[in-house]
Enzyme design. Sequence first.
Site, mmCIF file in Angstrom:
data_model
loop_
_atom_site.group_PDB
_atom_site.id
_atom_site.type_symbol
_atom_site.label_atom_id
_atom_site.label_comp_id
_atom_site.label_asym_id
_atom_site.label_seq_id
_atom_site.Cartn_x
_atom_site.Cartn_y
_atom_site.Cartn_z
ATOM 1 N N CYS A 245 1.096 -3.912 6.840
ATOM 2 C CA CYS A 245 0.567 -3.514 5.534
ATOM 3 C C CYS A 245 1.286 -2.281 4.999
ATOM 4 O O CYS A 245 1.406 -1.267 5.683
ATOM 5 C CB CYS A 245 -0.920 -3.233 5.673
ATOM 6 S SG CYS A 245 -1.642 -2.523 4.196
ATOM 7 N N CYS B 236 -4.951 4.700 3.972
ATOM 8 C CA CYS B 236 -5.957 3.925 4.708
ATOM 9 C C CYS B 236 -6.166 4.544 6.079
ATOM 10 O O CYS B 236 -5.231 5.035 6.689
ATOM 11 C CB CYS B 236 -5.499 2.470 4.854
ATOM 12 S SG CYS B 236 -6.756 1.437 5.632
ATOM 13 N N CYS C 230 -2.742 -1.248 10.065
ATOM 14 C CA CYS C 230 -2.269 -2.613 10.297
ATOM 15 C C CYS C 230 -0.747 -2.630 10.072
ATOM 16 O O CYS C 230 -0.282 -2.225 9.007
ATOM 17 C CB CYS C 230 -2.970 -3.575 9.346
ATOM 18 S SG CYS C 230 -4.772 -3.444 9.432
ATOM 19 N N CYS D 151 -8.304 -5.787 -8.888
ATOM 20 C CA CYS D 151 -8.251 -5.466 -7.467
ATOM 21 C C CYS D 151 -8.279 -3.943 -7.353
ATOM 22 O O CYS D 151 -7.358 -3.271 -7.832
ATOM 23 C CB CYS D 151 -6.963 -6.060 -6.901
ATOM 24 S SG CYS D 151 -6.668 -5.584 -5.201
ATOM 25 N N CYS E 54 -0.599 -8.807 -2.398
ATOM 26 C CA CYS E 54 -1.450 -8.368 -1.301
ATOM 27 C C CYS E 54 -0.665 -7.609 -0.229
ATOM 28 O O CYS E 54 0.388 -8.054 0.223
ATOM 29 C CB CYS E 54 -2.063 -9.612 -0.688
ATOM 30 S SG CYS E 54 -3.267 -9.232 0.538
ATOM 31 N N GLU F 148 -3.461 2.963 -6.549
ATOM 32 C CA GLU F 148 -3.017 1.826 -7.347
ATOM 33 C C GLU F 148 -4.161 0.837 -7.570
ATOM 34 O O GLU F 148 -5.039 0.688 -6.718
ATOM 35 C CB GLU F 148 -1.855 1.111 -6.653
ATOM 36 C CG GLU F 148 -0.574 1.918 -6.740
ATOM 37 C CD GLU F 148 0.638 1.190 -6.192
ATOM 38 O OE1 GLU F 148 0.473 0.309 -5.330
ATOM 39 O OE2 GLU F 148 1.744 1.505 -6.647
HETATM 40 S S1 SF4 Z 1 -4.529 -4.187 5.697
HETATM 41 FE FE1 SF4 Z 1 -3.757 -2.160 5.039
HETATM 42 S S2 SF4 Z 1 -5.284 -1.378 3.574
HETATM 43 FE FE2 SF4 Z 1 -6.242 -3.093 4.753
HETATM 44 S S3 SF4 Z 1 -7.250 -2.103 6.518
HETATM 45 FE FE3 SF4 Z 1 -5.202 -2.663 7.242
HETATM 46 S S4 SF4 Z 1 -3.930 -0.816 6.846
HETATM 47 FE FE4 SF4 Z 1 -5.811 -0.596 5.640
#
Ligand code: SF4
Length: 350
Positions: A120, A113, A117, A106, A342, A93
């Site tokens: 996220c 990833c 996190c 962006c 975000c 995306e």
């Molecule tokens: S916030 Fe999301 S995209 Fe960014 S490093 Fe952490 S898991 Fe990965």
Amino acid sequence: MNKTLVQLPSLNLESLKNMVSDWGFPAFRAKQIIDWRNKGILNPDDMRNLPQDLRTTLNQKLCCQPLKQVQRQCSEDGTRKYLFSLQSGKTIETVLIPEPERGTVCISSQVGCVLDCPFCHTGTQKFEANLTAGEIIAQVLAVKEDLRNNPLPSDLHDQVTHIVYMGMGEPMANEEALHESLKMLMAEDGLHISRRRITVSTSGLTPQIERLGEIHPVNLAISLHSALDDERNTLVPINRKYPLQTLRTCLNLYPLPHQRHITLEYLMLDGVNDRQEDLQALLQFVNPERERVNLIRFNPYPGSPYEGSPTEHMNKFAQDLISKGIRATVRRSRGQDIMAACGQLKSSAA
Ligand code: SF4
């Protein structure tokens, strides 16, 4: 199309000149191709001043369009979220955030990833691939083309002026493609965007931050989210490897142009990192001369384990920082209605 072919978006003028000559065409044709490419026109059949045999050769010898637009969603505030598929069929995306004075794209750097996190949405998708530099640049080019074909309302800026590496993935974990793509974004024969208008956002991989500062000192944003190690170990698990003290030393050394600041991103989670002790830790961590804090509203996604802090509480938190001499802002969330805000990106057409 064979994905091992060289991707047109990643080529500089010199390399393309050599290729074009090798194929038996005059070298000046390379400049024409680059001019089309930089406008976002990647299909050789649309490069009107090229002879037909060169268009055919380009189609055969290069991967001209590494991305295919699968879906485009437009928010009521003008934000556009794109779902692109790669040659492999995997999807990513990209988001355009238009404002009256600027147009920010962006971009994603990975499919999924490598990090995890818990707040996220991207992090809930398992890591599938690093993007190539060509695929990173192609996102910007595709947005440019879309802006030309589907103009924005006249009160919004209609050009791409700023780039943020804040889409899917941790750009520092795809370091080679990050540097290659930065080079292409800034090059005169590339997109020629000033380094002051490019921001790389990272969860805090300190050796990579140091190298970025040495090689391409663009703007830096850190996903801080807590200034307490215990808490940050959970919210940003890479903190276990590069704890706050290591990050502190690294940020103090990052080269900053005059009057520029490192942005510390702080996602506000109700009852998690918005307490008095969190504020105190943040006040101690921030270097007010070189850093500013961006408080971010948490955008819930289906199944997310957190709630965002109430607006009044965010404003109070910001005021408390400001009263101690720290630049702090509450970031306005854009594109929330299309899950483009975000931490909400995840590659699905659903
Ligand atoms: S916030 Fe999301 S995209 Fe960014 S490093 Fe952490 S898991 Fe990965």
